[in-house]
Design a protein around this motif. Structure first.
Motif, PDB file in Angstrom:
ATOM      1  N   LEU A  30     -26.757  -3.864  -6.649  1.00 17.42           N
ATOM      2  CA  LEU A  30     -27.188  -5.110  -7.154  1.00 17.42           C
ATOM      3  C   LEU A  30     -26.049  -5.912  -7.885  1.00 17.42           C
ATOM      4  N   ASN A  31     -25.389  -4.906  -8.455  1.00 11.95           N
ATOM      5  CA  ASN A  31     -24.199  -5.617  -9.468  1.00 11.95           C
ATOM      6  C   ASN A  31     -23.118  -6.328  -8.564  1.00 11.95           C
ATOM      7  N   ASP A  32     -22.503  -5.467  -7.339  1.00  8.64           N
ATOM      8  CA  ASP A  32     -21.707  -5.562  -6.989  1.00  8.64           C
ATOM      9  C   ASP A  32     -21.801  -7.068  -5.690  1.00  8.64           C
ATOM     10  N   LYS A  33     -22.963  -7.082  -5.230  1.00  7.72           N
ATOM     11  CA  LYS A  33     -23.414  -7.924  -3.972  1.00  7.72           C
ATOM     12  C   LYS A  33     -24.119  -9.044  -4.525  1.00  7.72           C
ATOM     13  N   TYR A  34     -24.905  -8.927  -5.503  1.00  7.57           N
ATOM     14  CA  TYR A  34     -25.949 -10.010  -5.848  1.00  7.57           C
ATOM     15  C   TYR A  34     -25.863 -10.429  -7.231  1.00  7.57           C
ATOM     16  N   GLY A  35     -24.883 -10.277  -8.037  1.00  8.99           N
ATOM     17  CA  GLY A  35     -24.464 -10.759  -9.163  1.00  8.99           C
ATOM     18  C   GLY A  35     -25.438 -10.227 -10.428  1.00  8.99           C
ATOM     19  N   PHE A  36     -26.115  -9.261 -10.225  1.00  5.53           N
ATOM     20  CA  PHE A  36     -26.931  -8.604 -11.160  1.00  5.53           C
ATOM     21  C   PHE A  36     -26.373  -8.295 -12.291  1.00  5.53           C
ATOM     22  N   LEU A  98     -47.927 -12.679 -15.674  1.00  5.03           N
ATOM     23  CA  LEU A  98     -46.678 -12.947 -16.372  1.00  5.03           C
ATOM     24  C   LEU A  98     -46.599 -14.564 -16.421  1.00  5.03           C
ATOM     25  N   ASN A  99     -45.560 -14.963 -17.569  1.00  2.11           N
ATOM     26  CA  ASN A  99     -45.076 -16.658 -17.656  1.00  2.11           C
ATOM     27  C   ASN A  99     -44.726 -16.902 -16.011  1.00  2.11           C
ATOM     28  N   ASP A 100     -44.751 -18.330 -16.163  1.00  2.38           N
ATOM     29  CA  ASP A 100     -43.983 -18.952 -14.856  1.00  2.38           C
ATOM     30  C   ASP A 100     -42.559 -18.849 -15.195  1.00  2.38           C
ATOM     31  N   HIS A 101     -41.903 -18.568 -14.062  1.00  2.00           N
ATOM     32  CA  HIS A 101     -40.238 -18.407 -13.871  1.00  2.00           C
ATOM     33  C   HIS A 101     -39.939 -17.564 -15.295  1.00  2.00           C
ATOM     34  N   SER A 102     -40.122 -16.292 -15.542  1.00  2.00           N
ATOM     35  CA  SER A 102     -39.998 -15.567 -16.422  1.00  2.00           C
ATOM     36  C   SER A 102     -39.100 -14.299 -16.194  1.00  2.00           C
ATOM     37  N   VAL A 103     -39.176 -14.028 -14.960  1.00  2.00           N
ATOM     38  CA  VAL A 103     -38.318 -12.777 -14.562  1.00  2.00           C
ATOM     39  C   VAL A 103     -37.101 -13.198 -13.477  1.00  2.00           C
ATOM     40  N   ASN A 104     -36.150 -12.487 -13.432  1.00  3.70           N
ATOM     41  CA  ASN A 104     -35.011 -12.930 -12.524  1.00  3.70           C
ATOM     42  C   ASN A 104     -35.113 -11.777 -11.292  1.00  3.70           C
ATOM     43  N   VAL A 105     -35.706 -10.719 -11.562  1.00  6.88           N
ATOM     44  CA  VAL A 105     -35.653  -9.724 -10.413  1.00  6.88           C
ATOM     45  C   VAL A 105     -37.025  -9.225 -10.495  1.00  6.88           C
ATOM     46  N   ILE A 106     -37.597  -8.971  -9.260  1.00  9.53           N
ATOM     47  CA  ILE A 106     -38.950  -8.056  -8.843  1.00  9.53           C
ATOM     48  C   ILE A 106     -38.458  -6.835  -8.233  1.00  9.53           C
ATOM     49  N   THR A 107     -38.878  -5.717  -8.698  1.00 13.08           N
ATOM     50  CA  THR A 107     -38.722  -4.523  -7.928  1.00 13.08           C
ATOM     51  C   THR A 107     -40.039  -3.970  -7.482  1.00 13.08           C
ATOM     52  N   ALA A 108     -40.121  -3.096  -6.678  1.00 12.67           N
ATOM     53  CA  ALA A 108     -41.086  -2.277  -6.235  1.00 12.67           C
ATOM     54  C   ALA A 108     -40.919  -1.193  -5.465  1.00 12.67           C
ATOM     55  N   LEU A 133     -34.630 -12.810  -6.992  1.00 17.21           N
ATOM     56  CA  LEU A 133     -34.380 -11.575  -6.371  1.00 17.21           C
ATOM     57  C   LEU A 133     -35.546 -10.750  -6.251  1.00 17.21           C
ATOM     58  N   VAL A 134     -35.893 -10.179  -5.011  1.00 14.26           N
ATOM     59  CA  VAL A 134     -36.885  -9.028  -4.706  1.00 14.26           C
ATOM     60  C   VAL A 134     -36.243  -8.070  -4.168  1.00 14.26           C
ATOM     61  N   VAL A 135     -36.598  -6.656  -4.614  1.00 10.31           N
ATOM     62  CA  VAL A 135     -36.105  -5.468  -4.129  1.00 10.31           C
ATOM     63  C   VAL A 135     -37.178  -4.412  -3.765  1.00 10.31           C
ATOM     64  N   LEU A 136     -37.278  -4.171  -2.529  1.00 11.54           N
ATOM     65  CA  LEU A 136     -38.383  -3.332  -2.391  1.00 11.54           C
ATOM     66  C   LEU A 136     -37.537  -1.742  -1.882  1.00 11.54           C
TER      67      LEU A 136
END
Length: 251
Positions: A30-36, A98-108, A133-136
């Motif tokens: 995520l750091n290297d390819k997605y700017g996390f 959760l609040n509108d537009h409150s998280v950068n990444v969702i994981t599952a 970003l969404v990461v499954l």
């Protein structure tokens, strides 16, 4: 889609102790390819007992753990109590609170197959902000390994409602559609080294495992013990996994 939040009631302790962790290479990817970055806020959907969340907390991220099951959420609170950068929400992927537009990444991790994809996608659009970003992630048992294949055979014989392991339980089309046919896929090797209690606990941590009052429960335990005895080396066996990672953006 049927309500599923009760599927893991009573299984939190086994889940916490006997489920595999996730490869730390996911963070680097995520750091290297997605700017996390460490500054990004992560919402972990279906957080369970906090196994995936702990990896992001160790990275320094603020993490919001979301789960509809009180038993699992309470175990996550216990397991992650040493972190100050975590909060817990009783909610679902389709209704996070959760609040509108409150998280950068969702994981599952091991949870997307429980979601109503259309409702979850609408909710994710509402709460996400750049980079959206969404990461499954799934740890799928690697049945190319002989021992893991034998374990899988026992699972299929002694389980209720079992439809496959992890991502194999759902069609690829569901993932394609969720990401609007635009996502990246990665896979990594993963494993668990377990003693007999660990092997039994791994089975009992699943939503489909038999309960003690089931007439086939003793047979299942006997088969697991025989499998362990035949294959153990120095009191341990190894379950092998392919960790599958799907990364996309929900805008």
């Amino acid at each position: 889609m049927a309500t599923t939040e009760g599927n893991f009631t009573g299984k939190a302790e086994a889940y916490s102790k006997y489920r595999p962790s996730y490869p730390p290479e996911i963070i680097k990817l995520l750091n290297d390819k997605y700017g996390f970055t460490k500054d990004m806020i992560v919402a972990d959907m279906g957080c369970g007992t906090g196994i995936l969340a702990s990896m992001f907390l160790e990275n320094g991220n603020t993490v919001i753990c979301v789960d509809p099951n009180d038993d699992m959420l309470n175990m996550a609170r216990k397991n992650l109590s040493r972190y100050s950068n975590v909060t817990f929400v009783n909610g679902k992927a389709e209704s996070t609170h959760l609040n509108d537009h409150s998280v950068n990444v969702i994981t599952a991790g091991q949870s997307f197959h429980w979601f109503d994809e259309d409702k979850a996608k609408r909710e994710f659009r509402r709460i996400l902000k750049p980079p959206n970003l969404v990461v499954l992630i799934w740890n799928d048992r690697d049945v190319r390994d002989p021992f893991t294949e034998q374990y899988e055979e026992i699972i299929r014989e002694f389980s209720k409602g079992y439809r496959g392991t992890g991502s194999t339980a759902i069609s690829v089309e569901r993932i394609y559609s969720f990401f609007n046919y635009d996502y990246d896929y990665y896979q990594m090797d993963n494993l668990q080294e377990l003693d007999l209690d660990g092997l039994v606990g791994r089975y009992l941590s699943t939503s489909y495992s038999l309960k003690e009052d089931d007439p086939r429960y003793k047979d299942a335990m006997s088969r697991l013990q025989d499998l362990f005895t035949t294959n153990q080396k120095n009191g341990k066996i190894i379950l092998r996994y392919t960790t599958r990672v799907f990364i996309g953006r929900i805008m």
